[in-house]
Design an enzyme around this catalytic site. Structure first.
Site, PDB file in Angstrom:
ATOM      1  N   LYS A  55      29.589  14.212  27.931  1.00 15.80           N
ATOM      2  CA  LYS A  55      30.095  15.466  28.447  1.00 15.80           C
ATOM      3  C   LYS A  55      29.047  16.176  29.272  1.00 15.80           C
ATOM      4  O   LYS A  55      29.322  17.142  29.978  1.00 15.80           O
ATOM      5  CB  LYS A  55      30.472  16.390  27.277  1.00 15.80           C
ATOM      6  CG  LYS A  55      31.437  15.790  26.297  1.00 15.80           C
ATOM      7  CD  LYS A  55      31.559  16.738  25.066  1.00 15.80           C
ATOM      8  CE  LYS A  55      32.231  16.025  23.926  1.00 15.80           C
ATOM      9  NZ  LYS A  55      32.134  16.820  22.672  1.00 15.80           N
ATOM     10  N   GLY A  56      27.794  15.681  29.197  1.00 16.82           N
ATOM     11  CA  GLY A  56      26.683  16.404  29.792  1.00 16.82           C
ATOM     12  C   GLY A  56      26.788  16.631  31.288  1.00 16.82           C
ATOM     13  O   GLY A  56      26.259  17.600  31.811  1.00 16.82           O
ATOM     14  N   GLU A 110      24.637  11.918  36.600  1.00 17.29           N
ATOM     15  CA  GLU A 110      24.152  12.091  35.222  1.00 17.29           C
ATOM     16  C   GLU A 110      23.462  13.444  35.077  1.00 17.29           C
ATOM     17  O   GLU A 110      22.872  13.958  36.024  1.00 17.29           O
ATOM     18  CB  GLU A 110      23.153  10.976  34.880  1.00 17.29           C
ATOM     19  CG  GLU A 110      23.694   9.929  33.924  1.00 17.29           C
ATOM     20  CD  GLU A 110      23.800  10.410  32.482  1.00 17.29           C
ATOM     21  OE1 GLU A 110      24.179  11.571  32.246  1.00 17.29           O
ATOM     22  OE2 GLU A 110      23.507   9.606  31.581  1.00 17.29           O
ATOM     23  N   ASP A 111      23.513  13.978  33.872  1.00 24.20           N
ATOM     24  CA  ASP A 111      22.799  15.226  33.588  1.00 24.20           C
ATOM     25  C   ASP A 111      21.295  14.975  33.553  1.00 24.20           C
ATOM     26  O   ASP A 111      20.518  15.700  34.166  1.00 24.20           O
ATOM     27  CB  ASP A 111      23.290  15.854  32.277  1.00 24.20           C
ATOM     28  CG  ASP A 111      23.305  14.888  31.090  1.00 24.20           C
ATOM     29  OD1 ASP A 111      23.003  13.676  31.266  1.00 24.20           O
ATOM     30  OD2 ASP A 111      23.616  15.327  29.970  1.00 24.20           O
ATOM     31  N   ASP A 155      16.402  10.392  30.291  1.00 22.38           N
ATOM     32  CA  ASP A 155      15.366  10.610  29.285  1.00 22.38           C
ATOM     33  C   ASP A 155      14.669   9.263  29.066  1.00 22.38           C
ATOM     34  O   ASP A 155      13.776   8.893  29.825  1.00 22.38           O
ATOM     35  CB  ASP A 155      16.038  11.176  28.026  1.00 22.38           C
ATOM     36  CG  ASP A 155      15.061  11.570  26.932  1.00 22.38           C
ATOM     37  OD1 ASP A 155      13.860  11.631  27.206  1.00 22.38           O
ATOM     38  OD2 ASP A 155      15.509  11.829  25.811  1.00 22.38           O
ATOM     39  N   LYS A 215      13.033  13.001  32.978  1.00 18.33           N
ATOM     40  CA  LYS A 215      11.780  13.175  32.229  1.00 18.33           C
ATOM     41  C   LYS A 215      10.940  11.925  32.435  1.00 18.33           C
ATOM     42  O   LYS A 215      11.092  10.948  31.692  1.00 18.33           O
ATOM     43  CB  LYS A 215      12.058  13.318  30.728  1.00 18.33           C
ATOM     44  CG  LYS A 215      12.855  14.540  30.312  1.00 18.33           C
ATOM     45  CD  LYS A 215      13.010  14.524  28.777  1.00 18.33           C
ATOM     46  CE  LYS A 215      14.006  15.529  28.286  1.00 18.33           C
ATOM     47  NZ  LYS A 215      14.301  15.349  26.847  1.00 18.33           N
ATOM     48  N   ASP A 239      23.428  19.642  25.737  1.00 15.27           N
ATOM     49  CA  ASP A 239      23.687  20.285  24.451  1.00 15.27           C
ATOM     50  C   ASP A 239      22.629  19.988  23.411  1.00 15.27           C
ATOM     51  O   ASP A 239      21.875  19.020  23.510  1.00 15.27           O
ATOM     52  CB  ASP A 239      25.026  19.791  23.891  1.00 15.27           C
ATOM     53  CG  ASP A 239      24.942  18.350  23.367  1.00 15.27           C
ATOM     54  OD1 ASP A 239      24.573  17.459  24.168  1.00 15.27           O
ATOM     55  OD2 ASP A 239      25.200  18.124  22.177  1.00 15.27           O
ATOM     56  N   ARG A 260      25.868  24.118  25.931  1.00 11.76           N
ATOM     57  CA  ARG A 260      26.300  23.507  27.199  1.00 11.76           C
ATOM     58  C   ARG A 260      26.679  24.584  28.208  1.00 11.76           C
ATOM     59  O   ARG A 260      26.562  24.385  29.414  1.00 11.76           O
ATOM     60  CB  ARG A 260      27.521  22.605  26.975  1.00 11.76           C
ATOM     61  CG  ARG A 260      27.255  21.338  26.175  1.00 11.76           C
ATOM     62  CD  ARG A 260      28.441  20.374  26.333  1.00 11.76           C
ATOM     63  NE  ARG A 260      28.467  19.338  25.301  1.00 11.76           N
ATOM     64  CZ  ARG A 260      27.799  18.188  25.368  1.00 11.76           C
ATOM     65  NH1 ARG A 260      27.021  17.944  26.394  1.00 11.76           N
ATOM     66  NH2 ARG A 260      27.890  17.302  24.400  1.00 11.76           N
TER      67      ARG A 260
END
Ligand code: IMP
Ligand code: MG
Length: 183
Positions: free
Chosen positions: A47-48, A103-104, A107, A135, A163, A169
């Protein structure tokens, strides 16, 4: 909500809503130019990526359909498990499509590298990635990401779709979550 509304739960604002919108306009202009005349499909990862997809897709000048995939590699914690599960697959046949995954955050990179491999077998004409946040210090696998919004430190962040345990969010900015919230 804005960062001020949750100031006791965050330690720092990393990127403001205004900075995000400006960056999205820049990247949208690049994508419009790069994909001129091509059959572009935007694929968001739920959901990001909901917030970034909503704003980024509207910043584009070209007509681009949007499809969604839901995968999960995190659960309710703050560390990537590396185990990716498909919760909702695409509705679109990727054959001959120029796919841009939205994409959000990247990582560890584990989710995206898994997705890229999965999509590669579906006959797309090309597959590229746009991640709003990355990141670099957290990378466990290298992901070839064509468009990056912001490189950020290796902290757990929330807001603008990201989130913690499904909360935050709807924070308009991206902020570092205070450790007391999750420890
Ligand atoms: P990965 O570690 O690159 O596989 O990240 C997988 C997913 O974990 C991302 O798409 C995000 O949804 C989530 N995630 C990674 N880092 C953060 C963070 O700092 N805050 C919130 N969600 C995150
Ligand atoms: Mg997530």
């Amino acid at each position: 909500m804005r960062a001020d509304d949750v100031q006791n739960e965050i330690t720092k604002v990393l990127v403001t809503e205004e900075q995000i919108q400006r960056r999205l306009d820049e990247i949208a202009a690049q994508v419009d130019a790069d994909y001129a005349g091509k059959d572009l499909l935007l694929v968001g990862v739920l959901k990001g990526a909901v917030m970034v997809m909503a704003d980024f897709s509207r910043a584009l000048k070209s007509r681009a359909p949007v499809d969604w995939m839901a995968v999960s590699s995190y659960g309710a914690g703050t560390k990537s498990s590396g185990v990716v599960q498909i919760r909702k697959d695409l509705d679109t046949d990727l054959h001959d499509k120029h796919v841009l995954i939205v994409e959000d955050i990247i990582d560890s990179g584990l989710t995206l590298s898994w997705l890229l491999e999965n999509f590669a077998s579906r006959g797309a004409a090309s597959i590229e990635v746009f991640a709003l946040l990355r990141k670099p210090d957290a990378a466990k696998v290298e992901v070839n990401c064509r468009y990056v919004g912001f490189d950020i430190p290796n902290d757990f962040v929330v807001g603008y779709g990201l989130d913690y345990a499904e909360g935050y969010r709807n924070l308009r900015d991206v902020a570092v979550l205070a450790p007391h919230v999750y420890s």
